[in-house]
Structure formats: structure tokens, C-alpha cells
Design an enzyme around this catalytic site. Structure first.
Site, PDB file in Angstrom:
ATOM      1  N   CYS A 134      77.928 -63.320  39.294  1.00  0.00           N
ATOM      2  CA  CYS A 134      77.801 -62.284  40.324  1.00  0.00           C
ATOM      3  C   CYS A 134      77.163 -62.982  41.521  1.00  0.00           C
ATOM      4  O   CYS A 134      76.182 -63.732  41.357  1.00  0.00           O
ATOM      5  CB  CYS A 134      76.914 -61.160  39.811  1.00  0.00           C
ATOM      6  SG  CYS A 134      76.351 -60.017  41.101  1.00  0.00           S
ATOM      7  N   CYS A 152      82.770 -61.498  45.990  1.00  0.00           N
ATOM      8  CA  CYS A 152      82.195 -60.586  45.003  1.00  0.00           C
ATOM      9  C   CYS A 152      83.016 -60.699  43.724  1.00  0.00           C
ATOM     10  O   CYS A 152      84.233 -60.474  43.751  1.00  0.00           O
ATOM     11  CB  CYS A 152      82.262 -59.164  45.554  1.00  0.00           C
ATOM     12  SG  CYS A 152      81.717 -57.896  44.395  1.00  0.00           S
TER      13      CYS A 152
HETATM   14  N1  DGL Z   1      78.023 -59.512  44.340  1.00  0.00           N
HETATM   15  C1  DGL Z   1      78.759 -58.651  43.436  1.00  0.00           C
HETATM   16  C2  DGL Z   1      79.430 -59.514  42.370  1.00  0.00           C
HETATM   17  O1  DGL Z   1      79.623 -60.692  42.594  1.00  0.00           O
HETATM   18  C3  DGL Z   1      77.887 -57.543  42.979  1.00  0.00           C
HETATM   19  C4  DGL Z   1      78.611 -56.380  42.429  1.00  0.00           C
HETATM   20  C5  DGL Z   1      77.896 -55.066  42.493  1.00  0.00           C
HETATM   21  O2  DGL Z   1      77.777 -54.533  43.592  1.00  0.00           O
HETATM   22  O3  DGL Z   1      77.537 -54.561  41.427  1.00  0.00           O
HETATM   23  O4  DGL Z   1      79.781 -59.064  41.310  1.00  0.00           O
END
Ligand code: DGL
Length: 282
Positions: free
Chosen positions: A196, A83
Site C-alpha cells: 500500500c 494506489c
Molecule cells: N495508498 C492506497 C494503496 O496503495 C491506500 C488505499 C486506501 O485508501 O485504503 O492501497
């Protein structure tokens, strides 16, 4: 107390923990499994607390520590923070708290984009939290100076939330992409960084919009760093003689909230359909 000590020993046949605020980390797990097929994987989707990108750093750090403590109690040998938002807010804290643990985290692909950019303009799609972080600002500044590339950051507010609802064909997702991407194309970007880990799930919608806007001969490339993260983990495991040999690439998947989107997303990402997403209270 679950922090590691200097005397901690890791078992090469132990599992590897991977987590995200939701399903996004599965876009990384796909590359991890392809690169490291002899491992066992524990995946946590923190679906009760998604999206991280609209939370304070303190809240994100607290969740990351909770999840990592849980993984440590399961005797993992390595951790992948799959993440970007969690990485920007908490990777340094986690590294300090678990100094002996192999920890691989995300970095939005500004560097590969800058190295290959002809137009010298690169768009970066990410969460608000990632884009306001010092880690991101420093990366952007350093690379701009080194390469003379102009980065245009675009926070995709609301997009993770819509992806987490599990319907990737939803009008809301298409509308958000049609709001965030065209201004970048209008500024002559030739790379769009998917900063993301949820965004690879909607890469096909972004691609379609690019073709509709610029035609099939366009030269805009999407950059996803999942594969680079998998290579990095493989390298670290090899260096520390912790490469697994007995795993069968099995995945144990858990979600802190609803498991339904995780279950659905697992079927996109896995080559087997027999992974059952389970709940976990954390
Ligand atoms: N997959 C997360 C990232 O890479 C998402 C973050 C979120 O939950 O806003 O930033």
C-alpha cells in the site's frame, strides 16, 4: 465524453497525472520526480473518499473514472495509479476505457521479495480490498508455484485512516503496527512487502519494531515498488517518444476533501516547500 479515441495525440510537454486515495501516492511521486526531472506533475489525493481499502470495487472504480476523466480534460499525456487498492479494483477498467493513454499502475512487490527470500516466507502488508482481489490472489498463487515461497498476507485495517490524519507519530499508528507486524515476524518472514503506497510513510516505525523484536542484526527487508513504477513510466515515455524536456519537476497538488494532510505530506516528499495544495470538487 472524455474517453480517448484512436486518433488522440499526446503532447510530450503535457503533464503527467498521479493519484491515490490520499497522500500515499506521494511516496511514488517522490521516485517519479527523481527519475523524470523534466516533467510536470498533477497530483490528486481523493481525501474525501479515503480509505479506498474499505470500500466496494464499484465505489473505487467510480472514483478512479471520475479522477481520470478530470485528468484527461487537463490533457495529461500519462497516468500513474499510485494506489495498490485502486490498481487492484480499477486498473483493468481504466485501461479498457483509455486504451491509448500511457497508464502505469502498482503491483505489490511479491516478485522481488520471492526472488531474494532465503527463509522462503514473505509477509505482505496491504489493504483488505487489495488482498481480496483476484489480481492479488493470482499473483500470489503464480509466484508461490514458481518459487515455493509462502506468502502471508496481512490486512492492515485502519492504518491508512490513521496515516491520513497527518500525525505520523500518533499512538494509534504505533499500536496498529504493533498489532499487524509481530505475527509475521514470528513466522520467520525475511521480507515484508509494503503493498500500500501509504505504508512507506510509516516504514521507520516498522523498522524500529523489527529491530526491537529481532535485534540490529536482523535480515528482514521492506519492499516498496515506487522506484520500479518510476522506471516503468520512464521506459514507456521513452518508447513512445513522449519524454518531457521543458518541465521543471513542478507539482500541482489537489485534494477532493481536506488539503491539510496533503500539504503536510508534500513538505516531507518535495525538495521545495512552495507547493500549495488546493481543493478540487470531483
Ligand atoms: N495508498 C492506497 C494503496 O496503495 C491506500 C488505499 C486506501 O485508501 O485504503 O492501497
Amino acid at each position: 465524453m472524455s474517453s480517448l479515441t484512436n486518433t488522440q495525440h499526446f503532447d510530450k510537454d503535457a503533464a503527467i497525472g498521479v493519484f491515490d486515495s490520499g497522500i500515499g501516492g506521494l511516496s511514488v511521486l517522490k521516485h517519479l520526480r527523481a527519475q523524470l526531472p523534466k516533467e510536470k506533475w498533477l497530483y490528486i489525493a481523493d481525501s474525501d473518499y479515503t480509505p479506498y481499502g474499505e470500500k466496494s470495487d464499484e465505489e473505487i472504480i467510480a472514483r478512479c473514472i471520475k479522477i481520470t476523466d478530470f485528468f484527461i480534460a487537463q490533457n495529461i499525456k500519462a497516468l500513474v495509479v499510485a494506489c495498490n487498492t485502486a490498481t487492484a479494483a480499477a486498473a483493468a477498467v481504466l485501461r479498457q476505457r483509455y486504451p491509448e493513454l500511457i497508464l502505469v499502475a502498482m503491483e505489490p512487490g511479491l516478485k522481488p521479495a520471492a526472488l531474494h527470500s532465503q527463509s522462503k516466507v514473505v509477509g505482505v502488508l496491504a489493504t483488505q480490498s487489495t488482498l481480496r482481489s483476484n489480481k492479488f490472489k493470482l499473483l500470489q498463487q503464480t509466484l508461490s508455484q514458481e518459487t515455493q515461497v509462502q506468502f502471508i498476507p496481512q490486512a492492515c485495517v485502519g492504518l491508512v485512516n490513521e496515516i491520513e490524519k497527518g500525525n505520523l507519530a500518533a499512538n494509534e499508528i504505533i499500536e496498529l503496527i504493533h498489532r499487524y507486524v509481530p505475527p509475521l515476524l514470528a513466522q520467520n518472514v525475511d521480507h515484508l512487502v509494503l503493498g500500500c503506497t501509504h505504508y512507506p510513510f510509516v516504514a521507520h516505525i516498522i523498522e524500529k519494531l523489527i529491530v526491537e523484536t529481532l535485534g540490529t542484526a536482523h535480515n528482514v527487508k521492506l519492499i516498496d515498488t515506487g522506484e520500479a513504477v518510476a522506471r516503468r513510466l520512464a521506459h514507456l515515455l521513452e518508447t513512445k517518444k513522449l519524454l518531457g524536456s521543458s518541465g521543471e519537476n513542478e507539482v500541482l497538488a489537489r485534494a477532493t476533501g481536506s488539503t491539510s494532510t496533503l500539504q503536510l505530506a508534500l513538505s516531507f516528499v518535495m525538495d521545495t516547500t512552495d507547493v500549495l495544495a488546493q481543493s478540487v470538487s470531483l
